[in-house]
Design an enzyme around this catalytic site. Structure first.
Site, PDB file in Angstrom:
ATOM      1  N   ILE A   1     -46.283  14.325 -34.736  1.00  0.00           N
ATOM      2  CA  ILE A   1     -47.278  15.232 -34.409  1.00  0.00           C
ATOM      3  C   ILE A   1     -47.164  15.187 -33.072  1.00  0.00           C
ATOM      4  O   ILE A   1     -47.275  14.284 -32.287  1.00  0.00           O
ATOM      5  CB  ILE A   1     -48.711  14.337 -34.800  1.00  0.00           C
ATOM      6  CG1 ILE A   1     -48.892  14.251 -36.425  1.00  0.00           C
ATOM      7  CG2 ILE A   1     -49.876  14.835 -34.393  1.00  0.00           C
ATOM      8  CD1 ILE A   1     -49.751  13.376 -36.959  1.00  0.00           C
ATOM      9  N   GLU A   2     -47.455  16.468 -32.415  1.00  0.00           N
ATOM     10  CA  GLU A   2     -47.311  16.704 -31.115  1.00  0.00           C
ATOM     11  C   GLU A   2     -48.365  17.522 -30.575  1.00  0.00           C
ATOM     12  O   GLU A   2     -48.732  18.428 -31.273  1.00  0.00           O
ATOM     13  CB  GLU A   2     -45.996  17.007 -30.615  1.00  0.00           C
ATOM     14  CG  GLU A   2     -44.879  15.890 -30.859  1.00  0.00           C
ATOM     15  CD  GLU A   2     -43.493  16.472 -30.397  1.00  0.00           C
ATOM     16  OE1 GLU A   2     -42.685  15.781 -29.583  1.00  0.00           O
ATOM     17  OE2 GLU A   2     -42.929  17.813 -30.836  1.00  0.00           O
ATOM     18  N   PHE A   3     -48.831  17.426 -29.401  1.00  0.00           N
ATOM     19  CA  PHE A   3     -49.811  18.386 -28.939  1.00  0.00           C
ATOM     20  C   PHE A   3     -49.186  18.868 -27.364  1.00  0.00           C
ATOM     21  O   PHE A   3     -48.744  18.033 -26.531  1.00  0.00           O
ATOM     22  CB  PHE A   3     -51.026  17.684 -28.550  1.00  0.00           C
ATOM     23  CG  PHE A   3     -51.773  16.979 -29.635  1.00  0.00           C
ATOM     24  CD1 PHE A   3     -52.669  17.517 -30.479  1.00  0.00           C
ATOM     25  CD2 PHE A   3     -51.570  15.760 -30.085  1.00  0.00           C
ATOM     26  CE1 PHE A   3     -53.302  17.292 -31.449  1.00  0.00           C
ATOM     27  CE2 PHE A   3     -51.845  15.124 -31.144  1.00  0.00           C
ATOM     28  CZ  PHE A   3     -52.989  15.905 -31.960  1.00  0.00           C
TER      29      PHE A   3
END
Length: 343
Positions: free
Chosen positions: A210-212
């Site tokens: 999960i990356e932003f």
């Protein structure tokens, strides 16, 4: 990550102590003494060679698979297939237990503290403009503050920023991974919550992300690697992930992976449709870092002097019923009881 005994001691000192320990009493006959010296000299040289191989800082760094795994292929978290990872000499004492950092308050139980390690070393990777500093991971009662700060003493050719990275000590496998996350904001800023394992651990490269991306925190980047092969998607959130903490999760099953935002499933990768999925137990990471300009098409270009913060809390791992036997202990270290869930 693992404390390496004696790694900081100069190898010549350790060699001398070994030789002293094996030195024999002087014989009365000079001829016997010479004969004894001839017979024992190969043993002494063997001891020297073994001591240097085992205790020298370079050898310790080269054999410290856990530490090198933090470097190995993490650039792949940038959503780009990297191929072979660069070899980097690292200090084997570079990762410190989280209880050596600033961790206080009523929720900071000894079990929770001991579950995490904090990176603190100079990082050499083509996708990163970041060195890791333990001071940039601040453990508080309510959350962990992961901070990105300009490096004041950077010179041309060196990384310009300090970032923060924490990881668990024990691998975990199939189950639900979740956390409250407030993403860092700004072009070139990346906030990550992911599982990883790779060749330095003696396994293939499997990873779930999960990356932003700080350039547009209204989207989430979900990705997975199987034996180093990357697949990924961008998902619109309908809100700004940098505004406040929200709950994000992924469920890792043998036959599918599902990603969740605020309890709602937003994407699912299945073995039938998307091909092979990660299968190897992995370590869990959370981090913030500055992307190198070479991947600016993906991350955006970071502005010199940028400061950013990501906040992470309520990290939980819930093992599924078919989990490996040792996963219960690993889950307890994170501070969440194991609960059965359908495979």
């Amino acid at each position: 990550p693992n404390e390496v005994a004696c790694a900081a001691a100069p190898s010549w000192q350790l060699s001398a102590s070994v030789l002293h320990a094996t030195r024999q009493p002087r014989l009365s006959s000079s001829s016997n003494t010479r004969l004894w010296g001839i017979l024992t000299q190969p043993v002494r040289w063997l001891l020297i060679a073994l001591t240097i191989m085992i205790f020298s800082p370079e050898a310790a760094a080269a054999t410290d698979g856990e530490l090198r795994a933090l470097d190995a292929c993490k650039g792949a978290g940038a959503g780009v297939a990297t191929g072979a990872c660069p070899t980097t000499k690292l200090d084997p004492m570079a990762l410190l237990p989280a209880d050596k950092a600033n961790f206080s308050g009523p929720t900071a139980s000894p079990a929770a503290r001991s579950a995490w390690q904090v990176a603190d070393y100079t990082f050499s990777h083509s996708f990163f403009d970041t060195d890791w500093r333990k001071a940039n991971a601040v453990f508080r009662a309510e959350d962990v503050s992961l901070r990105l700060t300009p490096r004041p003493d950077a010179i041309p050719g060196e990384n310009r920023f300090y970032g923060a990275s924490i990881r668990t000590r024990v691998p975990t496998g199939f189950g639900r991974y979740e956390a409250l996350i407030q993403a860092g904001r700004g072009p070139g800023v990346v906030t990550g919550f992911f599982t990883y394992t790779g060749s330095a651990y003696g396994t293939r490269h499997d990873e779930i992300d999960i990356e932003f991306l700080g350039r547009d925190t209204t989207r989430i980047h979900v990705a997975w690697f199987v034996d180093g092969s990357l697949k990924s998607r961008f998902i619109d959130l309908g809100f700004d992930a940098a505004d406040q903490p929200r709950r994000y999760a992924f469920e890792w099953h043998p036959s599918h992976i599902a990603w969740f935002v605020e309890g709602r499933e937003v994407f699912r990768a299945t073995e039938d449709v998307d091909g092979p999925l990660p299968q190897v137990p992995s370590l869990l990471f959370a981090n913030i870092w500055a992307a190198d300009p070479s991947i600016s098409d993906w991350s955006g270009t970071i502005v010199p002097g940028t400061r950013a913060e990501a906040r992470v809390s309520q990290i939980r791992f819930t093992a599924f019923a078919a989990q490996q036997p040792d996963q219960a202990d690993a889950t307890e270290m994170i501070g969440t009881k194991v609960s059965a869930a359908p495979p």
